[in-house]
Motif scaffolding. Structure first.
Motif, PDB file in Angstrom:
ATOM      1  N   VAL A 140      -0.610 -10.521   6.341  1.00  0.00           N
ATOM      2  CA  VAL A 140      -0.412 -10.608   7.799  1.00  0.00           C
ATOM      3  C   VAL A 140       1.007 -11.123   8.106  1.00  0.00           C
ATOM      4  O   VAL A 140       1.704 -10.587   8.975  1.00  0.00           O
ATOM      5  N   GLU A 141       1.430 -12.130   7.363  1.00  0.00           N
ATOM      6  CA  GLU A 141       2.783 -12.677   7.594  1.00  0.00           C
ATOM      7  C   GLU A 141       3.851 -11.606   7.363  1.00  0.00           C
ATOM      8  O   GLU A 141       4.801 -11.478   8.138  1.00  0.00           O
ATOM      9  N   LEU A 142       3.676 -10.840   6.285  1.00  0.00           N
ATOM     10  CA  LEU A 142       4.667  -9.787   5.984  1.00  0.00           C
ATOM     11  C   LEU A 142       4.727  -8.762   7.108  1.00  0.00           C
ATOM     12  O   LEU A 142       5.811  -8.351   7.547  1.00  0.00           O
ATOM     13  N   VAL A 143       3.535  -8.332   7.572  1.00  0.00           N
ATOM     14  CA  VAL A 143       3.484  -7.329   8.646  1.00  0.00           C
ATOM     15  C   VAL A 143       4.130  -7.893   9.913  1.00  0.00           C
ATOM     16  O   VAL A 143       4.926  -7.223  10.582  1.00  0.00           O
ATOM     17  N   GLU A 144       3.799  -9.126  10.230  1.00  0.00           N
ATOM     18  CA  GLU A 144       4.348  -9.762  11.436  1.00  0.00           C
ATOM     19  C   GLU A 144       5.879  -9.797  11.373  1.00  0.00           C
ATOM     20  O   GLU A 144       6.565  -9.636  12.373  1.00  0.00           O
ATOM     21  N   GLU A 145       6.410  -9.971  10.141  1.00  0.00           N
ATOM     22  CA  GLU A 145       7.878 -10.005   9.972  1.00  0.00           C
ATOM     23  C   GLU A 145       8.472  -8.610   9.805  1.00  0.00           C
ATOM     24  O   GLU A 145       9.678  -8.468   9.585  1.00  0.00           O
ATOM     25  N   GLY A 146       7.611  -7.588   9.825  1.00  0.00           N
ATOM     26  CA  GLY A 146       8.099  -6.212   9.667  1.00  0.00           C
ATOM     27  C   GLY A 146       8.519  -5.890   8.248  1.00  0.00           C
ATOM     28  O   GLY A 146       9.261  -4.936   8.000  1.00  0.00           O
ATOM     29  N   ARG A 147       8.005  -6.640   7.278  1.00  0.00           N
ATOM     30  CA  ARG A 147       8.379  -6.408   5.871  1.00  0.00           C
ATOM     31  C   ARG A 147       7.370  -5.459   5.220  1.00  0.00           C
ATOM     32  O   ARG A 147       6.582  -5.839   4.363  1.00  0.00           O
ATOM     33  N   TRP A 148       7.435  -4.198   5.623  1.00  0.00           N
ATOM     34  CA  TRP A 148       6.529  -3.182   5.079  1.00  0.00           C
ATOM     35  C   TRP A 148       6.994  -2.750   3.690  1.00  0.00           C
ATOM     36  O   TRP A 148       8.102  -3.045   3.277  1.00  0.00           O
ATOM     37  N   GLY A 149       6.132  -2.013   3.007  1.00  0.00           N
ATOM     38  CA  GLY A 149       6.505  -1.480   1.688  1.00  0.00           C
ATOM     39  C   GLY A 149       6.436  -2.531   0.590  1.00  0.00           C
ATOM     40  O   GLY A 149       7.100  -2.406  -0.431  1.00  0.00           O
ATOM     41  N   GLY A 208      -4.521   2.251  -8.822  1.00  0.00           N
ATOM     42  CA  GLY A 208      -4.500   3.616  -8.288  1.00  0.00           C
ATOM     43  C   GLY A 208      -4.151   3.604  -6.810  1.00  0.00           C
ATOM     44  O   GLY A 208      -3.266   4.347  -6.347  1.00  0.00           O
ATOM     45  N   THR A 209      -4.816   2.747  -6.053  1.00  0.00           N
ATOM     46  CA  THR A 209      -4.560   2.652  -4.610  1.00  0.00           C
ATOM     47  C   THR A 209      -3.132   2.180  -4.348  1.00  0.00           C
ATOM     48  O   THR A 209      -2.449   2.696  -3.448  1.00  0.00           O
ATOM     49  N   MET A 210      -2.666   1.214  -5.133  1.00  0.00           N
ATOM     50  CA  MET A 210      -1.305   0.693  -4.919  1.00  0.00           C
ATOM     51  C   MET A 210      -0.266   1.796  -5.198  1.00  0.00           C
ATOM     52  O   MET A 210       0.746   1.902  -4.501  1.00  0.00           O
ATOM     53  N   ALA A 211      -0.526   2.613  -6.225  1.00  0.00           N
ATOM     54  CA  ALA A 211       0.416   3.701  -6.531  1.00  0.00           C
ATOM     55  C   ALA A 211       0.433   4.711  -5.387  1.00  0.00           C
ATOM     56  O   ALA A 211       1.505   5.198  -4.976  1.00  0.00           O
ATOM     57  N   ILE A 212      -0.743   5.014  -4.848  1.00  0.00           N
ATOM     58  CA  ILE A 212      -0.816   5.938  -3.701  1.00  0.00           C
ATOM     59  C   ILE A 212      -0.070   5.334  -2.511  1.00  0.00           C
ATOM     60  O   ILE A 212       0.688   6.021  -1.814  1.00  0.00           O
ATOM     61  N   CYS A 213      -0.273   4.044  -2.286  1.00  0.00           N
ATOM     62  CA  CYS A 213       0.393   3.370  -1.156  1.00  0.00           C
ATOM     63  C   CYS A 213       1.912   3.407  -1.318  1.00  0.00           C
ATOM     64  O   CYS A 213       2.652   3.608  -0.346  1.00  0.00           O
ATOM     65  N   ALA A 214       2.370   3.206  -2.557  1.00  0.00           N
ATOM     66  CA  ALA A 214       3.818   3.230  -2.797  1.00  0.00           C
ATOM     67  C   ALA A 214       4.372   4.595  -2.409  1.00  0.00           C
ATOM     68  O   ALA A 214       5.429   4.704  -1.765  1.00  0.00           O
ATOM     69  N   ARG A 215       3.649   5.645  -2.769  1.00  0.00           N
ATOM     70  CA  ARG A 215       4.108   7.002  -2.431  1.00  0.00           C
ATOM     71  C   ARG A 215       3.980   7.277  -0.933  1.00  0.00           C
ATOM     72  O   ARG A 215       4.847   7.914  -0.337  1.00  0.00           O
ATOM     73  N   LEU A 216       2.896   6.808  -0.333  1.00  0.00           N
ATOM     74  CA  LEU A 216       2.729   7.024   1.115  1.00  0.00           C
ATOM     75  C   LEU A 216       3.863   6.343   1.881  1.00  0.00           C
ATOM     76  O   LEU A 216       4.339   6.851   2.897  1.00  0.00           O
ATOM     77  N   HIS A 217       4.304   5.197   1.360  1.00  0.00           N
ATOM     78  CA  HIS A 217       5.404   4.478   2.022  1.00  0.00           C
ATOM     79  C   HIS A 217       6.727   5.212   1.808  1.00  0.00           C
ATOM     80  O   HIS A 217       7.471   5.479   2.748  1.00  0.00           O
ATOM     81  N   LYS A 218       6.955   5.573   0.547  1.00  0.00           N
ATOM     82  CA  LYS A 218       8.239   6.160   0.162  1.00  0.00           C
ATOM     83  C   LYS A 218       8.379   7.606   0.652  1.00  0.00           C
ATOM     84  O   LYS A 218       9.387   7.992   1.234  1.00  0.00           O
ATOM     85  N   ILE A 269       2.209 -17.716  -3.860  1.00  0.00           N
ATOM     86  CA  ILE A 269       1.871 -16.439  -3.221  1.00  0.00           C
ATOM     87  C   ILE A 269       3.170 -15.853  -2.687  1.00  0.00           C
ATOM     88  O   ILE A 269       3.906 -16.502  -1.935  1.00  0.00           O
ATOM     89  N   THR A 270       3.473 -14.636  -3.111  1.00  0.00           N
ATOM     90  CA  THR A 270       4.740 -14.013  -2.769  1.00  0.00           C
ATOM     91  C   THR A 270       4.494 -12.509  -2.602  1.00  0.00           C
ATOM     92  O   THR A 270       3.371 -12.082  -2.384  1.00  0.00           O
ATOM     93  N   SER A 271       5.545 -11.699  -2.704  1.00  0.00           N
ATOM     94  CA  SER A 271       5.335 -10.245  -2.647  1.00  0.00           C
ATOM     95  C   SER A 271       6.406  -9.559  -3.477  1.00  0.00           C
ATOM     96  O   SER A 271       7.469 -10.129  -3.747  1.00  0.00           O
ATOM     97  N   ILE A 272       6.098  -8.318  -3.880  1.00  0.00           N
ATOM     98  CA  ILE A 272       7.067  -7.507  -4.634  1.00  0.00           C
ATOM     99  C   ILE A 272       7.146  -6.145  -3.944  1.00  0.00           C
ATOM    100  O   ILE A 272       6.219  -5.776  -3.215  1.00  0.00           O
ATOM    101  N   PRO A 273       8.222  -5.386  -4.156  1.00  0.00           N
ATOM    102  CA  PRO A 273       8.264  -4.046  -3.562  1.00  0.00           C
ATOM    103  C   PRO A 273       7.104  -3.214  -4.103  1.00  0.00           C
ATOM    104  O   PRO A 273       6.818  -3.270  -5.301  1.00  0.00           O
ATOM    105  N   LEU A 274       6.447  -2.474  -3.221  1.00  0.00           N
ATOM    106  CA  LEU A 274       5.295  -1.660  -3.643  1.00  0.00           C
ATOM    107  C   LEU A 274       5.657  -0.705  -4.774  1.00  0.00           C
ATOM    108  O   LEU A 274       4.890  -0.518  -5.723  1.00  0.00           O
ATOM    109  N   ASP A 275       6.853  -0.101  -4.665  1.00  0.00           N
ATOM    110  CA  ASP A 275       7.156   0.913  -5.684  1.00  0.00           C
ATOM    111  C   ASP A 275       7.496   0.311  -7.041  1.00  0.00           C
ATOM    112  O   ASP A 275       7.641   1.029  -8.019  1.00  0.00           O
TER     113      ASP A 275
END
Ligand code: F6P
Length: 364
Positions: free
Chosen positions: A307-316, A117-127, A326-332
């Motif tokens: 923290v690494e993602l934020v430091e690199e400016g990789r938001w969303g 639920g929180t991740m879906a809200i975050c995806a919308r807040l970003h987008k 350990i990796t990352s995927i687009p929030l949406d």
């Protein structure tokens, strides 16, 4: 370049390991990178209420919290900023205020730790509201799409396994059928893990609509070879064929939640198999308590990667554990994805069936 200033919040139900993420973000961000980190209390409530409830988190604020359950920031599973009403019933769109409030507290972005639920809200807040956000997934249910595992699951499943072990002793001593109802919402991961690790006889999960006959037959088979007791693990979201999950509403709440299938299974089995059956509901005992070593490490890795993602400016993005990395995927990417439920042909269910654990769909 000015050092970053980042807000952090926890949303949704608590899960063991939330504090480990907060600690990782503060230690890595503040101590190592010189950031300012601002904690928001009770999910987005602390940002949207007047006066605001936010506080700067320094190194000393996160001392000793690695091993603690719960969250030092507090959390809530009410309050979608796109349909805001503090009682969670839906109302006005306050997403623009989230962005404005973050600016007011001089934060460049937000690290949000939460469930689907929180991740879906975050995806919308970003987008839709243009808020720079990195998500960190959590839940004891282990059902968030895009990540193979979430912290909290290992601790909850270990607790459920211990409960199965303890109930085994009484089941055997008294020749009873012991039914243990575990959490997991629409996913059977906790049930499957506890049933396999605890050597249960029956495992009922939401992914497999069950019939009573195979369950009764299993209990009778065991009796025939002088095993006069059985242990049944039932996920709270499990249901017989053609029925939906049992929902209930807690005192003081207006939000229905799963609960009651354990008692129903005990009653039906007692009647149909002519045995004494008792139900135990583990409930929130599975969510509290200190995180396991596995969950502490996973939460620390995910927090540090955020923290690494934020430091690199990789938001969303949402940090994730995929195939041991350990990796990352687009929030949406999680917006339209279905929950990650138990794979019916996966190694877990196959091995469980190999151990003669009955799921209630046998012989159909
Ligand atoms: O998502 C975690 C979880 O513990 C589920 O397993 C359960 O169905 C739900 O939360 C219960 O939520 P609450 O504590 O709000 O009733």
């Amino acid at each position: 370049m000015a050092k970053l200033s980042v807000a952090i919040m926890t949303g949704g139900g608590d899960a063991p390991g939330l504090n480990a993420v907060i600690r990782a973000v503060v230690k890595h961000g503040v101590t190592e990178l010189g950031w300012r980190v601002v904690g928001i209390e009770d999910s987005l409530d602390g940002l949207l209420e007047t006066p605001r409830r936010v506080r700067e988190l320094r190194r000393e604020d996160v001392r000793g919290i690695l091993r603690l359950g719960g969250t030092i920031l507090g959390t809530t599973n009410r309050g979608d900023p796109f349909a805001w009403k503090p009682d969670g019933n839906g109302g006005g769109d306050r997403s623009g205020e989230v962005a404005a409030s973050l600016k007011d507290v001089e934060c460049d972005g937000l690290i949000a730790i939460g469930g689907d639920g929180t991740m879906a809200i975050c995806a919308r807040l970003h987008k839709e509201a243009g808020i720079p956000i990195v998500g960190v997934p959590k839940t004891i249910d282990n059902d968030i799409p895009g990540t193979d595992i979430t912290f909290g699951f290992d601790t909850a499943a270990a607790f459920a396994t211990e409960a199965v072990d303890r109930l085994h002793a009484t089941a055997e001593a008294h020749d009873r059928v012991m039914v243990v109802e575990v959490m997991g919402r629409d996913a059977g991961h906790i049930a499957l893990q506890a049933a396999m690790a605890g050597g249960a006889d029956v495992c009922l999960i939401p992914e497999v609509p069950f019939r009573w006959e195979p369950v009764v037959a299993k209990i009778r088979r065991r009796k025939a070879y002088r095993r006069h007791f059985s242990v049944i693990v039932v996920a709270e979201g499990a249901a017989p064929v053609g029925e939906g999950p049992i929902m209930t509403t807690a005192p003081g709440s207006n939000r229905p939640h799963h609960g009651g299938i354990g008692q129903r299974v005990a009653e039906e089995i007692a009647e149909r198999a002519k045995v004494e059956a008792r139900a135990t509901v583990l409930g929130h005992l599975q969510r509290g308590g200190n995180p396991s070593a596995f969950d502490r490490v996973l939460a620390t890795k995910l927090g540090s990667h955020a923290v690494e993602l934020v430091e690199e400016g990789r938001w969303g993005r949402m940090v994730a554990a995929v195939e041991g990395r350990i990796t990352s995927i687009p929030l949406d990417a999680i917006l339209d994805a279905p929950p990650r439920t138990v794979e019916l042909l996966g190694s877990g269910v196959r091995a469980a069936r190999g151990m003669a654990i009955v799921f209630g769909d046998e012989g159909a």
